[in-house]
Design an enzyme around this catalytic site. Structure first.
Site: not given
Ligand code: GLP
Length: 253
Positions: A67, A136, A138, A143
Site C-alpha cells: 500500500d 482493527n 486491517h 479497512e
Molecule cells: C499500517 C499498514 C499495514 C500495517 C499496519 C500495522 O497502517 N498499512 O500494512 O500492517 O498498519 O502497523 P504497525 O506495524 O506499525 O503496527
C-alpha cells in the site's frame, strides 16, 4: 492456519527473516509481498544483516508493496516509498526495476490501481507475502467495512487507523485520509503468507482473527481461507488467546 508464539519482538523478526531467507534460497527470483509499519522493521534489519553476511542475494528478487498513502510523494519521510528504501532497499542489492509500490501521487488514481493489479498479475503470483496487522484487523489498508473491494483500490482510512498511525506524523491533521492498497484477493493469491504481530495493542486483533469466523469487520479473517498461512506473534500479542482460539489453529515451534 499455523501459529508460532515466540518470546518477543526480536524473536518474531528473526523467525520471519529465516522464512524469507529460505524462500530466496529456494527461488532466487522469488516474488515477495512486503509490508510497512513498525512491525516488519526488525525483519528488515535481519534481512540486511543476512545480505551483508553473504547469506542471501536480492539481485533477482522482485517485490510488491501492499500500500501507499495518497498524496505523499516518494521523498516524503512518511511515505511508504521512503520507508521501504530507507529501511530495506537502500541496504541490499535489489534492482530498482524489481521494486513495485503503488504511487500515491498518480494523476489518475483509479488507473494506478488497475496498473498495479496488472503488474501483480503479470509478475506474480507472490511467492511469499509478509503482513502486519492493524489494531482493527486491517491487512494492507483493507479497512473493516460492510463490504470490501477485492482488487487493488482506493480506501478511506478509519479513525482507528488514523489514530494508530498519527505517531509517525507531526500532528493528526497531517495523516493522509486515503490510501491505495492491494485488495484481499490480490493478497490471497500469494502462495504463502506470514503475518507478524507484536505487543499488547495487537492482542485483540489477533484474537478476533483466530476466532474462526469470517467477517469483513475484521479483514484479517479472510486469511482463514488460505491454505498456507503462518502467524508469528510474540507473547503479548498472544495474551488474549484462549483455548477456544487455539483449538482452531496448529501451534508450531
Ligand atoms: C499500517 C499498514 C499495514 C500495517 C499496519 C500495522 O497502517 N498499512 O500494512 O500492517 O498498519 O502497523 P504497525 O506495524 O506499525 O503496527
Amino acid at each position: 492456519m499455523r501459529v508460532m508464539i515466540v518470546r518477543d519482538y526480536d524473536e518474531m523478526s528473526r523467525r520471519a527473516a529465516e522464512i524469507v531467507k529460505e524462500q530466496i534460497l529456494k527461488k532466487p527470483d522469488a516474488v515477495l509481498g512486503l509490508a510497512t509499519g513498525s512491525t516488519p522493521l526488525g525483519l528488515y534489519r535481519y534481512l540486511i544483516q543476512m545480505y551483508k553476511n553473504g547469506e542471501i542475494d536480492f539481485s533477482r528478487v522482485i517485490t510488491f508493496n501492499l500500500d501507499e498513502y495518497i498524496g505523499l510523494p516518494p521523498e516524503h519521510p512518511q511515505s511508504y516509498h521512503y520507508f521501504m528504501f530507507e529501511n530495506l532497499f537502500n541496504h541490499i542489492n535489489i534492482k530498482r526495476e524489481n521494486v513495485h509500490i503503488p504511487s500515491g501521487i498518480a494523476e489518475n488514481l483509479e488507473e494506478e490501481c488497475k496498473r498495479y493489479e496488472r503488474e501483480l498479475k503479470e509478475k506474480g503470483p507472490i511467492d511469499l507475502q509478509v503482513l502486519g496487522i492493524g489494531v482493527n484487523g486491517h491487512i494492507g489498508f483493507n479497512e473493516p467495512d460492510e463490504s470490501i473491494e477485492t482488487k487493488t483500490h482506493i480506501v478511506t482510512l478509519t479513525e482507528d487507523t488514523i489514530n494508530a498511525n498519527k505517531r509517525f506524523f507531526k500532528s493528526i491533521e497531517e495523516v493522509p485520509r486515503r490510501a491505495i492498497t492491494m485488495g484481499l484477493a490480490s493478497i490471497m493469491r500469494a502462495k504463502k503468507i506470514i503475518l507478524l504481530a507484536s505487543g499488547k495493542s495487537k492482542a485483540n486483533a489477533i484474537r478476533e482473527t483466530l476466532k474462526g469466523k469470517l467477517t469483513t469487520k475484521v479483514p484479517s479473517t479472510v486469511l482463514l481461507l488460505h491454505s498456507n498461512v503462518t502467524i508469528i506473534i510474540d507473547k503479548e500479542a498472544a495474551s488474549l488467546l484462549t483455548d477456544k482460539e487455539l483449538t482452531n489453529v496448529e501451534l508450531i515451534d
